[in-house]
Design an enzyme around this catalytic site. Structure first.
Site, PDB file in Angstrom:
ATOM      1  CE  LYS A 237      22.933 -20.318  10.245  1.00 30.04           C
ATOM      2  NZ  LYS A 237      24.221 -20.584   9.571  1.00 30.04           N
TER       3      LYS A 237
ATOM      4  CB  SER B  99      23.240 -22.352   6.137  1.00 29.93           C
ATOM      5  OG  SER B  99      24.155 -21.913   7.127  1.00 29.93           O
TER       6      SER B  99
ATOM      7  CB  SER C 293      26.848 -20.679   6.178  1.00 31.00           C
ATOM      8  OG  SER C 293      26.479 -21.879   5.564  1.00 31.00           O
TER       9      SER C 293
END
Lengths: 482, 95
Positions: A77, A152, A176
């Protein structure tokens, strides 16, 4: 033989160790898949770094000195700082920020032999539930046309679901990791607060942020978590506890385990498919020998409201550092204040601005007690609810992960409606507990739905066999071929 | 509680974010929607409840008071939009 990219981490690890495949060819297969993909899952692809790392892995594997993740290609990420590789947090304000240091979690993964494929797309500063707030454009969910992957960690979930990487890192402040995992039929773990170091991860809300894995199977997630977790003296909230062998805990079964079903995790209206899925999960665990116990977490309904005070408050403080001086974007103004204001106006997107303003407001003179202090007290009550349930010898709680399946891009234009996506996941962050989302079924429209297990602090290993029972009963879910 | 336009501007200035006139009006609506949503916390009886200050019960570790990092001005400045002679460069703040 199926494609190399179809191998799970556990399968690839065994084949690499047995010298049936090479790390370089596995990495090449993923790079080819990424190249051919149109999901916008990656912000930056690092083919040269990947080749170098894979070659080093092949050398080690040939010498018989392979480590736990030797040659396993991962996506990271783009909230984790990676030395020498641009890190964006999905924002324009970081510009071409290229860290001169490596986050502890990613360093742990490289020390275990993993290979970096690239940096994955995300909501800007991890603020969002659909990946639509990214300055680098939305990520597409491989499960359908024009669908969000959740957020997210949307790039992480989409890339894992579409086999663009063997596994990925995510971060979870209010859901997330777990919510995008549920929306893409992948497995996501939000560990106990303090289990993984936060050092080198771009901060959103420091008392809630926690890193964890997204993978295709519970076993793969267990393998990744063991390597990500560590004591880190650079993060004062990282805990000094041994890291269990999560993989070894997988096959323990659920016989005699007590599973709590919190009655407050029922939204109104409750979608029938979600209700049926939850009941199915209860039946699977009961059939496998678990005892089902109704429990009450009376302050659940206030968790989201308290979160939308606490998280923006911490974010407004954390994001004060983006001032156009030390790194990232600078937009000139008439004076230094003008420079700050112009830089932050140009660099932050709408959702980030909203949250900074809310956070600034609730912390400002005259409002602190009414909002922030009250929210922190409600947070104590939420944590107390969980403690009381666990005091009744409950081993884990079973809930849905998200209130519905993936929705269309642009489908939730109202911020508060978007926030409701995290209604089942936020309480877990507020209490600092571990949670895991396991793919459990499909909606009426054929889209993935997940079930969430919530455990006692630092008992991620206790969740593994329960998650495994659900996974085995539910089977695996593959997105339709694109 | 709800915010008026002037409060939006004041908070934006505190947060050092420049907002235009149209944007301030839009933000006012959005902030009020969020503040309306969190209003429900007023229903909760929090008398005698201590605010939560740590996610997990643990006392902070102490470490030996010694230098563990530093001496890398080039790395610290590597991402600066403007740097000179070992310093960050900012617009003039003192006349």
């Amino acid at each position: 033989m199926s494609a190399l990219t179809d191998l799970t981490i556990a399968e690839a690890r065994d084949k690499l160790a047995a010298k049936e495949i090479r790390a370089t060819e596995l990495t090449e297969a993923y790079l080819t898949a990424i190249e051919a993909s149109d999901l916008n899952a990656f912000i930056t692809v690092t083919p040269e770094r990947a080749h170098e790392m894979a070659e080093a892995s092949d050398t080690r594997l040939a010498a018989g000195t392979g480590r736990a993740l030797e040659g396993i290609p991962l996506g990271i990420k783009d909230l984790f700082c990676t030395e020498g590789v641009r890190t964006t947090a999905g924002s324009k304000i970081l510009g071409n920020f290229t860290p001169t240091y490596e986050s502890t979690v990613t360093q742990n993964l490289w020390d275990a032999g993993a290979v970096l494929l690239g940096k994955l797309n995300l909501d800007e500063f991890a603020m969002g539930s659909s990946n639509e707030t990214s300055a680098f454009g939305p990520v597409l969910n491989p499960w359908g046309e024009n669908l969000v992957p959740g957020g997210s960690s949307g790039g992480s979930a989409a890339a894992v679901a579409a086999h663009l990487c063997a596994g990925a890192t995510g971060t979870d402040t209010g859901g997330s990791i777990r919510q995008p995992a549920a929306l893409t039929a992948t497995v996501g773990i939000k560990p106990t607060y303090g289990r993984c170091s936060r050092w080198g991860i771009v901060a959103f809300a420091s008392s809630l942020d926690q890193a964890g894995p997204i993978a295709r199977t519970v076993k793969d997630a267990a393998i990744l978590l063991r390597e990500m977790a560590s004591l880190d003296l650079k993060d004062s909230t990282s805990v000094d506890r041994p890291v269990p062998d999560y993989e070894a805990a997988l096959e323990g079964g659920v016989k005699g385990k007590r599973i709590g079903i919190p009655k407050e995790y029922r939204v109104d209206p409750m979608p029938p498919a979600l209700d049926a899925l939850w009941q199915q999960g209860i039946d699977w665990l009961k059939d496998a020998g678990a005892e089902i116990v109704p429990v009450s977490l009376p302050h659940t309904k206030y968790a989201l409201a308290a979160y939308y005070i606490v998280a923006p408050a911490e974010a407004s403080s954390n994001l004060a550092r983006y001032d156009g001086v030390r790194y990232g974007l600078r937009v000139e103004g008439d004076d230094i204040i003008g420079m700050y204001e112009a830089t932050r106006a140009a660099g932050f997107g709408d959702e980030v601005k909203r949250r900074i303003l809310i956070g600034t407001y609730v912390l400002s003179a005259g409002y602190y007690d009414a909002y922030y202090l009250r929210a922190q007290k409600v947070r104590s009550l939420i944590a107390r609810d969980f403690n009381r349930a666990f005091e009744k010898d409950i081993d884990a709680l079973l809930t849905p992960t998200a209130p519905g399946p993936a929705f269309s891009i642009g489908g939730k234009p109202d911020p508060v409606e978007m926030y409701l996506n995290d209604v089942f996941t936020v309480p877990v962050n507020m209490a600092g507990l571990p949670g895991i989302s396991v793919p459990a079924g499909l909606s009426e429209t054929g889209l993935p739905l997940g079930l969430q297990l919530i455990g006692r602090p630092f008992e991620e290993d206790g969740l593994m066999p329960i998650a495994r029972v659900i996974e085995e009963a539910a089977g695996h879910f593959q997105p339709p071929a694109r | 509680m709800s915010v008026d336009l002037e409060t939006v501007r004041r908070v934006a200035h505190l947060a050092r974010i420049k907002v235009g006139d149209d944007e301030a009006v839009r933000l006012q609506d959005e902030l009020n929607a969020i503040l309306g949503f969190v209003e429900q916390l007023n229903e909760v009886d929090v008398d005698g409840v201590a605010p939560m200050t740590a996610a997990v019960d643990a006392s902070l570790r102490r470490r030996v008071d010694e230098v563990t990092d530093g001496g890398n001005p080039e790395r610290v400045l590597a991402n600066a939009p403007a740097a000179d002679d070992g310093f960050f460069v900012v617009p003039k703040v003192v006349e």
